[in-house]
Enzyme design. Sequence first.
Site, PDB file in Angstrom:
ATOM      1  CD  GLN A 117      -2.702  -1.177   2.559  1.00 23.70           C
ATOM      2  OE1 GLN A 117      -2.186  -1.590   3.584  1.00 23.70           O
ATOM      3  NE2 GLN A 117      -3.949  -0.751   2.518  1.00 23.70           N
ATOM      4  CG  ASN A 118       4.061   1.335   2.365  1.00 23.93           C
ATOM      5  OD1 ASN A 118       3.023   1.690   2.935  1.00 23.93           O
ATOM      6  ND2 ASN A 118       4.935   0.539   2.941  1.00 23.93           N
ATOM      7  CG  HIS A 135      -2.643   2.790  -2.193  1.00 27.89           C
ATOM      8  ND1 HIS A 135      -2.556   2.762  -0.822  1.00 27.89           N
ATOM      9  CD2 HIS A 135      -3.808   2.163  -2.514  1.00 27.89           C
ATOM     10  CE1 HIS A 135      -3.618   2.147  -0.332  1.00 27.89           C
ATOM     11  NE2 HIS A 135      -4.387   1.770  -1.329  1.00 27.89           N
ATOM     12  CB  CYS A 143      -0.172  14.835 -18.153  1.00 25.26           C
ATOM     13  SG  CYS A 143      -1.238  16.151 -18.816  1.00 25.26           S
ATOM     14  CB  CYS A 197      -0.764  18.538 -23.454  1.00 26.00           C
ATOM     15  SG  CYS A 197      -1.344  18.014 -21.816  1.00 26.00           S
ATOM     16  CB  SER A 235      -1.491  -2.644   6.638  1.00 33.04           C
ATOM     17  OG  SER A 235      -2.712  -2.048   6.213  1.00 33.04           O
TER      18      SER A 235
END
Length: 294
Positions: A117-118, A135, A143, A197, A235
């Site tokens: 999860q890190n 994650h 972007c 962009c 966790s």
Amino acid sequence: MRMRPTLSWTPAEDLPPGTTDLEPVVDALRNGGVLVLSGAGISTESGIPDYRGEGGSLSRHTPMTYQDFTAAAQARRRYWARSHLGWRTFGGARPNAGHRAVAAFGRHGLLAGVVTQNVDGLHQAAGSEDVVELHGTLARVVCLSCGAYVPRRELAARLEEANPGFEPVAAGINPDGDADLTDDQVAGFRVVPCAECGGILKPDVVFFGESVPPQRVEHCRELVRAATSLLVLGSSLTVMSGLRFVRQAALAGKPVLIVNRDQTRGDHLALTRVSLPLGAALSSASLRLGIPVD
């Protein structure tokens, strides 16, 4: 009305107490096929605080949500100013004994995989391969308009150029790489757009209030199905992104073992919860297994 993400939970009074007996964890590793699910607690010994443990960052800091980040330029300025400063410390963190032990277990064929999860990249830095970053990672930026990816170090160089002399003193660093700064300290910080962009840049991480990509979730579910047991390291399992895999393993009758100093939201589903510092616990487990840790 915009809903805030789940940041905490209230432990039930009937949760089983933690133990210092590592033998069930050692037995599971000895049998092989263990899927590791790690959280912020495994990185605290590398100098990165966790969210919910003693002195955790949630006691003083509310993480940026995806909704807030995309809704307002002011929120993005605040985020990037704090994250830019935090990256200087966060990017210099090094793996600790817990990360190195997990990598050693993998090298010796005891693991079915590592899901973390890190967003700190420390499992990979310790030598673990094929790590699923549930994650995402702070080492990459995306972007939101054109989808281009760039390394974080490139963005850091652009932000340094756009903000010469930006040297505020932070009150602390958080698990998401965000430094604690006041509004006055971030005022005037210049955010740079996508070089391709001109769109909005976002770290390639799953913010609170944002969903983990479905294909990534399914890949993790496949790893749970293939594993013989699930080992949770550091966790609290407060958020569903990690808890769902504990529930899946328990429903399939696979042993769930947790190493975490504090109670977790998955304790009632676990065979055991070992309440020991992770570095010491995993180093001890590797010693009992006769596995050297670099």
